[in-house]
Scaffold this active site. Structure first.
Site, PDB file in Angstrom:
ATOM      1  N   GLY A  46       0.829  -1.194   0.000  1.00 22.40           N
ATOM      2  CA  GLY A  46       0.000   0.000   0.000  1.00 22.40           C
ATOM      3  C   GLY A  46       0.863   1.244   0.000  1.00 22.40           C
ATOM      4  N   GLN A  51       2.898   9.972   1.216  1.00 25.54           N
ATOM      5  CA  GLN A  51       4.243   9.401   1.366  1.00 25.54           C
ATOM      6  C   GLN A  51       5.201   9.816   0.257  1.00 25.54           C
ATOM      7  OE1 GLN A  51       2.357   5.344   2.142  1.00 25.54           O
ATOM      8  NE2 GLN A  51       4.319   5.144   3.165  1.00 25.54           N
ATOM      9  N   HIS A 133      -4.556   1.784   7.437  1.00 24.98           N
ATOM     10  CA  HIS A 133      -3.180   2.291   7.545  1.00 24.98           C
ATOM     11  C   HIS A 133      -2.957   3.434   6.548  1.00 24.98           C
ATOM     12  CE1 HIS A 133       1.362   1.500   7.885  1.00 24.98           C
ATOM     13  NE2 HIS A 133       1.254   2.302   6.829  1.00 24.98           N
TER      14      HIS A 133
HETATM   15 NI    NI Z   1       2.576   3.384   5.582  1.00 23.57          NI
END
Ligand code: NI
Length: 176
Positions: A46, A51, A133
């Site tokens: 994922g 990010q 998450h």
């Molecule tokens: Ni992560």
């Protein structure tokens, strides 16, 4: 397609809250493809746009064994959550660190696909963990936030040490 650079904890940019995606154009499609390529290459199951320092509500995942079932969730909303499960999680932004996190066992999510079409998804087990998450990343949360202060300080120290070792070894790609 191109591989993107993944931010590493405790980079403050990981704390940014993403804004909803409003344009479903070629640039978005390109970003989705790049996120998928980056996730598969890492390798990971994922990846949230946060990010790679893109602060829009977008995440990709693939929990299949064969790595041939990519899922794209845009502007995801949690509709329902039930039960509990504990899983030893890791994160591409916290390399080499794994720790038990408790999350809902089954969830119901509404999201948009890459064309901007709404869909609903029922998930449990690993897929449910992964979605929760990644949705955390979109609000600036990292899984180590669930750990005790002491444990989080240890994680920070371990990552700093690993980073220094990489620099000493002349592998400077993450040191800049
Ligand atoms: Ni992560």
């Amino acid at each position: 397609m191109s591989k993107l650079t993944i931010l590493e904890f405790p980079d403050p940019r990981l704390r940014t809250c993403a804004v909803p995606v409003t344009r479903f154009d070629a640039a978005l499609s390109q970003l989705i493809d790049d996120l998928l390529e980056t996730m598969y290459a890492a390798p990971g199951i994922g990846l949230a746009a946060t990010q790679v320092d893109v602060h829009r509500q977008l995440l990709v995942l693939d929990v299949s064994e064969e790595k041939n079932r990519p899922l794209v969730l845009i502007n995801p909303q949690l509709l329902a959550a039930e039960g509990e499960q504990v899983y030893q999680e890791g994160c591409l932004s916290v390399p080499g660190i794994y720790a038990d996190v408790t999350r809902a066992h089954s969830i119901q999510v509404r999201a948009l696909d890459r064309q901007g079409q709404a869909f609903e998804l029922a998930a449990d087990g690993l897929l449910a963990i992964c979605i929760q998450h990644e949705m955390d990343h979109l609000v600036g949360k990292v899984f180590v936030d669930y750990l005790s202060v002491l444990k989080r300080a240890m994680v920070r120290k371990k990552l700093e040490k690993a980073r220094r070792a990489r620099v000493d070894a002349g592998q400077r790609e993450h040191a800049l």
